[in-house]
Design an enzyme around this catalytic site. Sequence first.
Site, short mmCIF file in Angstrom:
data_model
loop_
_atom_site.label_atom_id
_atom_site.label_comp_id
_atom_site.label_asym_id
_atom_site.label_seq_id
_atom_site.Cartn_x
_atom_site.Cartn_y
_atom_site.Cartn_z
N ASN A 68 0.83 -1.18 -0.06
CA ASN A 68 0.15 0.02 0.04
C ASN A 68 0.94 1.25 0.07
O ASN A 68 1.95 1.27 0.51
CB ASN A 68 -1.02 -0.22 1.26
CG ASN A 68 -0.58 0.64 2.44
OD1 ASN A 68 -0.52 1.82 2.68
ND2 ASN A 68 0.06 -0.20 3.31
N PHE A 105 -1.77 8.25 4.05
CA PHE A 105 -2.31 8.87 5.28
C PHE A 105 -3.72 9.59 4.96
O PHE A 105 -4.11 10.61 5.15
CB PHE A 105 -1.65 9.77 6.10
CG PHE A 105 -0.57 9.53 7.08
CD1 PHE A 105 -0.47 8.11 7.20
CD2 PHE A 105 0.21 10.18 7.64
CE1 PHE A 105 0.55 7.62 8.16
CE2 PHE A 105 1.32 9.68 8.51
CZ PHE A 105 1.42 8.49 8.79
N SER A 136 5.49 5.23 8.74
CA SER A 136 4.79 5.10 7.52
C SER A 136 5.82 5.28 6.30
O SER A 136 6.36 6.32 6.50
CB SER A 136 3.44 6.01 7.26
OG SER A 136 3.36 5.89 5.89
N ASN A 171 4.96 5.94 3.45
CA ASN A 171 4.16 6.74 2.30
C ASN A 171 4.15 8.42 2.59
O ASN A 171 3.41 8.80 1.79
CB ASN A 171 2.93 6.10 2.05
CG ASN A 171 2.98 4.42 1.77
OD1 ASN A 171 3.84 4.10 1.01
ND2 ASN A 171 2.33 3.62 2.54
N THR A 172 4.75 8.92 3.69
CA THR A 172 4.56 10.22 3.88
C THR A 172 6.17 10.59 3.63
O THR A 172 6.89 10.14 4.29
CB THR A 172 3.88 10.60 5.07
OG1 THR A 172 2.82 10.09 5.21
CG2 THR A 172 4.14 11.93 5.52
N LYS A 223 5.14 3.90 17.10
CA LYS A 223 5.19 2.78 16.13
C LYS A 223 6.48 2.96 15.30
O LYS A 223 6.45 4.06 14.63
CB LYS A 223 3.98 2.70 15.26
CG LYS A 223 3.75 1.58 14.45
CD LYS A 223 2.64 1.59 13.89
CE LYS A 223 2.25 0.27 12.90
NZ LYS A 223 1.06 -0.05 12.37
N ASN A 266 5.68 -1.40 11.36
CA ASN A 266 4.86 -0.97 10.28
C ASN A 266 5.20 -1.97 8.98
O ASN A 266 6.01 -3.09 9.15
CB ASN A 266 5.18 0.41 9.96
CG ASN A 266 4.04 1.36 9.45
OD1 ASN A 266 3.34 0.72 8.66
ND2 ASN A 266 3.51 2.49 10.04
C1 LIG Z 1 -3.85 -0.80 3.39
C2 LIG Z 1 -2.99 -0.47 4.65
C3 LIG Z 1 -3.02 0.74 5.45
C4 LIG Z 1 -2.18 1.16 6.57
N1 LIG Z 1 -2.36 2.33 7.09
C5 LIG Z 1 -1.61 2.46 8.27
C6 LIG Z 1 -1.70 3.62 8.87
O1 LIG Z 1 -2.52 4.54 8.69
N2 LIG Z 1 -1.23 3.84 10.09
C7 LIG Z 1 -0.26 2.78 10.63
O2 LIG Z 1 0.40 3.17 11.70
N3 LIG Z 1 -0.14 1.56 10.12
C8 LIG Z 1 -0.74 1.23 8.75
N4 LIG Z 1 -0.67 0.24 8.25
C9 LIG Z 1 0.48 -1.01 8.78
C10 LIG Z 1 -0.31 -1.53 9.65
O3 LIG Z 1 -0.89 -1.18 10.65
C11 LIG Z 1 0.54 -2.76 10.24
O4 LIG Z 1 1.64 -2.10 10.99
C12 LIG Z 1 1.45 -3.49 9.00
O5 LIG Z 1 0.39 -3.92 7.74
C13 LIG Z 1 1.95 -4.94 9.17
O6 LIG Z 1 0.99 -5.74 9.79
P1 LIG Z 1 0.11 -6.92 8.84
O7 LIG Z 1 1.28 -7.56 8.19
O8 LIG Z 1 -0.69 -7.57 9.82
O9 LIG Z 1 -0.55 -6.01 7.96
C14 LIG Z 1 -1.38 0.06 7.05
C15 LIG Z 1 -1.38 -1.24 6.48
C16 LIG Z 1 -2.07 -1.56 5.23
C17 LIG Z 1 -1.96 -2.72 4.67
#
Ligand SMILES: Cc1cc2nc3c(=O)[nH]c(=O)nc-3n(C[C@H](O)[C@H](O)[C@H](O)COP(=O)(O)O)c2cc1C
Length: 349
Positions: free
Chosen positions: A110, A114, A175, A177-178, A217, A246
């Site tokens: 992704n 934000f 993140s 992506n910022t 985080k 993350n």
């Molecule tokens: C589509 C998407 C959007 C995410 N948006 C955020 C976010 O806004 N803030 C954040 O701290 N982590 C965000 N994450 C990261 C998740 O909270 C998590 O830390 C990361 O995906 C690893 O866990 P997972 O493998 O179970 O997905 C996002 C992940 C995905 C897939």
Amino acid sequence: MLFSLTRRLLFLLPPEVAHDFSMATLDGAQKLGLMRFRPDPIEAPVELMGLRFRNRVGLAAGLDKNADHIGGLEALGFGFLEVGTITPRPQPGNDRPRLFRLPENQALINRMGFNNKGVDHLLEQLDNQPRPGIPIGINIGKNRDTPNHQALTDYRYCLEAVYDVADYVTINLSSPNTPGLRQLQEGQALQGLVNGLMQTRAALADKTDRYVPVLVKVAPDIDPIPLTELADTLLEAGVDGIIATNTTLDRQGVAGIKHANESGGLSGQPLTAKSTDVVQRLRSHIGKQCILIAAGGIVTAKDAVDKVNAGADLVQIYTGLIYQGPSLISQSASALANMPCETRRSPSK
Ligand SMILES: Cc1cc2nc3c(=O)[nH]c(=O)nc-3n(C[C@H](O)[C@H](O)[C@H](O)COP(=O)(O)O)c2cc1C
């Protein structure tokens, strides 16, 4: 069986459309009272940071960025929910497409950036919905157009805004992506930011007579030495916990797979080992000094057990929920129910 059919149909839709459709269906089911036909949530409570978690499996940030769906998500059986990332002002995020499935690897990439409706909207949502019986963490970030040297202003604004309604607050510095955000995890930028936020928290705790734990985080893409320096800075500043991790920029394990070259953060199975390793390194460095929440590639109950064995107190899932469905929550919560959980540092106020 039912979920595997639903997933097959949902996967015919573009990922973001499938996400919106699933959330609308969840809200509808919740409003019609249909969620009461779901199995009861696993009750395996733990007390940490002065909070009572229904079980040790939480929702990771990013799925419910605006706290629009907390009733339905609570009914899925989570032990706690983390909403956000929320920023001071609303922002649209990156252009679509910005979310990609890699089904062979139970992974997602992704670059949402934000996208969120801003902190005022989140506060309204929390005000207008019944307060759930499980802790709600609020994950905060900075707006894309706020330069890093003014990041503290954005984080402070959000911390002050959400303090009264959050059970805990997560400072998201990881993140991918910022642009430039991850630089805030380093050196003086990190020190200035977390020390400033801890001062704000202390003032808020005095004013409200309520101590809200603050966690940070972190990214999985940090070398061992910078990781221990980061942990030292966080502990010295007095943060209550670390969420690791993350998404990753690393593409190991997905080379040659469709979408693997899309820019953004990779989550799901290819991240499992890398992020468990970060948890393990953090725990061995910090001892029992602060709470660790593990996120990253939990797609089976065993992955959740591995995170706790590596030193996590609690776990969070996101991508695993997309591929395995809600049964992953109860399976993981059951698997963790009998594992020892030491209550580490309690709130100092
Ligand atoms: C589509 C998407 C959007 C995410 N948006 C955020 C976010 O806004 N803030 C954040 O701290 N982590 C965000 N994450 C990261 C998740 O909270 C998590 O830390 C990361 O995906 C690893 O866990 P997972 O493998 O179970 O997905 C996002 C992940 C995905 C897939």
